[in-house]
Design an enzyme around this catalytic site. Structure first.
Site, PDB file in Angstrom:
ATOM      1  N   GLY A 227       0.829  -1.198   0.000  1.00  0.00           N
ATOM      2  CA  GLY A 227       0.000   0.000   0.000  1.00  0.00           C
ATOM      3  C   GLY A 227       0.860   1.244   0.000  1.00  0.00           C
ATOM      4  N   PRO A 269       6.023  -5.168  -0.335  1.00  0.00           N
ATOM      5  CA  PRO A 269       5.931  -4.116  -1.345  1.00  0.00           C
ATOM      6  C   PRO A 269       6.306  -4.621  -2.735  1.00  0.00           C
ATOM      7  CG  PRO A 269       7.908  -3.836  -0.027  1.00  0.00           C
ATOM      8  CD  PRO A 269       7.214  -5.051   0.498  1.00  0.00           C
ATOM      9  N   GLY A 270       5.577  -4.151  -3.729  1.00  0.00           N
ATOM     10  CA  GLY A 270       5.952  -4.382  -5.121  1.00  0.00           C
ATOM     11  C   GLY A 270       6.435  -3.062  -5.689  1.00  0.00           C
ATOM     12  N   ARG A 307      -0.817   0.171 -18.032  1.00  0.00           N
ATOM     13  CA  ARG A 307      -1.344   0.882 -16.863  1.00  0.00           C
ATOM     14  C   ARG A 307      -2.143   2.154 -17.189  1.00  0.00           C
ATOM     15  NH1 ARG A 307       1.163   2.750 -13.064  1.00  0.00           N
ATOM     16  NH2 ARG A 307      -0.025   1.881 -11.344  1.00  0.00           N
ATOM     17  N   TYR A 311      -5.650   1.340 -15.675  1.00  0.00           N
ATOM     18  CA  TYR A 311      -5.871   1.953 -14.356  1.00  0.00           C
ATOM     19  C   TYR A 311      -5.986   3.468 -14.427  1.00  0.00           C
ATOM     20  CZ  TYR A 311      -3.846  -2.434 -12.513  1.00  0.00           C
ATOM     21  OH  TYR A 311      -3.567  -3.738 -12.205  1.00  0.00           O
ATOM     22  N   CYS A 337      -4.254  -1.228 -32.494  1.00  0.00           N
ATOM     23  CA  CYS A 337      -5.547  -0.891 -33.068  1.00  0.00           C
ATOM     24  C   CYS A 337      -6.631  -0.931 -32.000  1.00  0.00           C
ATOM     25  CB  CYS A 337      -5.840  -1.789 -34.254  1.00  0.00           C
ATOM     26  SG  CYS A 337      -4.719  -1.395 -35.594  1.00  0.00           S
ATOM     27  N   TYR A 365       4.687  -3.412 -12.747  1.00  0.00           N
ATOM     28  CA  TYR A 365       3.497  -3.688 -13.570  1.00  0.00           C
ATOM     29  C   TYR A 365       3.638  -3.147 -14.990  1.00  0.00           C
ATOM     30  CZ  TYR A 365       2.066  -4.485  -8.806  1.00  0.00           C
ATOM     31  OH  TYR A 365       2.038  -4.910  -7.509  1.00  0.00           O
TER      32      TYR A 365
HETATM   33  C1  LIG Z   1       0.107  -6.967  -5.469  1.00  0.00           C
HETATM   34  C2  LIG Z   1       0.316  -7.324  -4.061  1.00  0.00           C
HETATM   35  C3  LIG Z   1       1.242  -6.616  -3.282  1.00  0.00           C
HETATM   36  C4  LIG Z   1       2.054  -5.455  -3.812  1.00  0.00           C
HETATM   37  O1  LIG Z   1       1.333  -4.298  -4.047  1.00  0.00           O
HETATM   38  P1  LIG Z   1       2.115  -2.959  -4.479  1.00  0.00           P
HETATM   39  O2  LIG Z   1       1.075  -1.942  -4.591  1.00  0.00           O
HETATM   40  O3  LIG Z   1       2.797  -3.236  -5.780  1.00  0.00           O
HETATM   41  O4  LIG Z   1       3.122  -2.657  -3.438  1.00  0.00           O
HETATM   42  C5  LIG Z   1       1.428  -7.049  -1.989  1.00  0.00           C
HETATM   43  N1  LIG Z   1       0.726  -8.081  -1.463  1.00  0.00           N
HETATM   44  C6  LIG Z   1      -0.167  -8.783  -2.196  1.00  0.00           C
HETATM   45  C7  LIG Z   1      -0.887  -9.917  -1.576  1.00  0.00           C
HETATM   46  C8  LIG Z   1      -0.415  -8.425  -3.501  1.00  0.00           C
HETATM   47  O5  LIG Z   1      -1.325  -9.106  -4.209  1.00  0.00           O
END
Ligand SMILES: *Cc1c(COP(=O)(O)O)cnc(C)c1O
Length: 411
Positions: A227, A269-270, A307, A311, A337, A365
């Site tokens: 988050g 975190p991603g 994205r 989104y 297209c 992403y």
């Molecule tokens: C996608 C995901 C994240 C990472 O979310 P970010 O917004 O990229 O930090 C963490 N935990 C779970 C379970 C997810 O599905």
């Protein structure tokens, strides 16, 4: 990326020279930025026993996963295939957690048999887990605390009709299942979706998770998911990780004191780790003036960076071929297209045909959501590490697209 003498560089390497070497479209990642994001998270939780699990769905190139592992990071996976990639990248089963949603129990069993901790987010799966394993395997429970935060509705997962997690309102039902099968719950988890705007919203979710945690006696960790918000625009609000870490550590330590034991604090975190490390480079094919709009059409589209269309995400776009050009207002669009717009009404230094445009925040992403739509091949990926560029994924060819197709002769 920095601008020195009219030329953009990453760790001293000219970005235009990367374009010459590897061509476009091209994803480029700066390992230094991933490292500094990782380090800032670790230092923000200096006083706690912290585990960071990289949510690898954001960027699944195994070279990047290997780097994160070498720094002490774990990994969060959402599919059997990601588990397999994580194992190939060298993570031990103990360093991997698995957070599936609406996945078949057979896949969950396959992952559990590899010795990997599963995050259960459904009561019926919990029943099956208890029935199959009793207390012989540990598990973690994913709760939905139903807090709502900012961000696009598509990436909010905490609302009441969300498919994610077990509602905190179903706690009593859940506890009956846990007692029936004597299930060994070692962790509780929440992931309330990306882009939580402020630490106080996050802390509100944490308090709800603490409340549920009190019902479990044998916890080893609490996993707060992700988050974290990263800046996309210069003026964007983003998570001040040091402030957040200080507030969260205090709340967590207080909970541990009351719980009677030091627990580990986990995050997954991603985006926070990889978003800002990535740049996506494309070439301008056409400049098209219509009666209303000035378009810059580039050699990529939503097939490579979905994205903005998916989104409504904002990705800053600059012209690295003409850093001193007079700014004009463009709509930057792709070659697919479909209506695939990367950015509307953007003030960008004058774009000429063949100029190289660069999209920011392309680390998370970006490639991982790319496709072969319009039968276009996917781009190459380059990692800049210790002042050197490494090709970490070659560009696809038509053979890659044909690889899985069977040529059938019809009689
Ligand atoms: C996608 C995901 C994240 C990472 O979310 P970010 O917004 O990229 O930090 C963490 N935990 C779970 C379970 C997810 O599905």
């Amino acid at each position: 990326m920095v601008l020195e003498n009219d030329s953009y560089t990453i760790q001293g390497i000219s970005v235009l020279s990367l374009v010459e070497k590897y061509s476009t479209p091209l994803y480029v990642y700066n390992a230094d930025k991933i490292k500094s994001q990782y380090d800032s998270l670790v230092s923000a939780f200096g006083g706690c026993s912290l585990k960071v699990k990289f949510a690898c769905k954001a960027l699944t190139n195994i070279n990047i996963m290997k780097l994160l592992r070498s720094w002490g990071c774990g990994v969060d996976t959402v599919s059997l295939e990601e588990v397999e990639l994580a194992l190939l990248a060298g993570f031990t089963p103990q360093e991997i957690c698995y957070t599936p949603n609406c996945v078949g129990f057979d896949e969950i069993q396959t992952v559990i048999e590899k010795g990997i901790l599963v995050n259960i987010d459904d009561l019926s799966i919990l029943e099956k887990f208890g029935h199959t394993y009793g207390n012989t395997k540990p598990c973690c429970i994913r709760f939905n605390p139903h807090i709502l935060a900012g961000g696009n509705p598509h990436i909010q997962v905490g609302h009441i009709d969300s498919k994610f997690g077990i509602s905190v309102y179903q706690l009593r039902h859940l506890l009956r299942i846990v007692e029936n099968y004597n299930i060994n719950v070692v962790g509780v988890h929440m992931h309330t979706g990306s882009d939580i705007l402020d630490p106080s919203t996050f802390l509100r979710g944490a308090e709800i998770l603490f409340d549920t945690a009190r019902s479990f006696k044998d916890l080893q960790f609490i996993d707060f998911g992700s988050g974290f918000k990263v800046p996309y625009k210069d003026e964007d609000y983003y998570t001040n990780i040091q402030e957040f870490g200080a507030a969260m550590s205090t709340a967590f330590k207080e909970f541990c004191r009351e719980y009677g034991r030091e627990l580990e604090i986990w995050f997954e975190p991603g985006k926070f780790l990889v978003s800002e490390s990535g740049y996506f480079l494309v070439k301008t094919n056409v400049i098209k003036q219509t009666v209303s709009t000035l378009f810059a059409g580039v050699n990529s589209g939503q097939n490579h960076l979905i994205r903005p269309m998916f989104y409504d995400a904002y990705h800053k776009i600059i012209n690295i071929s003409n850093p001193t050009g007079t700014p004009r207002v463009y709509s930057v669009v792709g070659y697919i297209c479909e209506t695939d717009t990367f950015g509307w009404d953007r003030k960008i230094n004058e774009i000429r045909e063949d100029d190289i445009l660069c999209f920011y925040n392309a680390g998370a992403y970006g490639y991982s959501m790319s496709s072969n739509y319009n039968s276009r091949v996917r781009p190459a990926e380059v990692l800049i590490y210790n002042g050197k560029d490494y090709l970490i994924r070659r560009r696809e060819t038509i053979e890659d697209i044909l690889n899985t197709q069977q040529s059938v002769s019809f009689e």
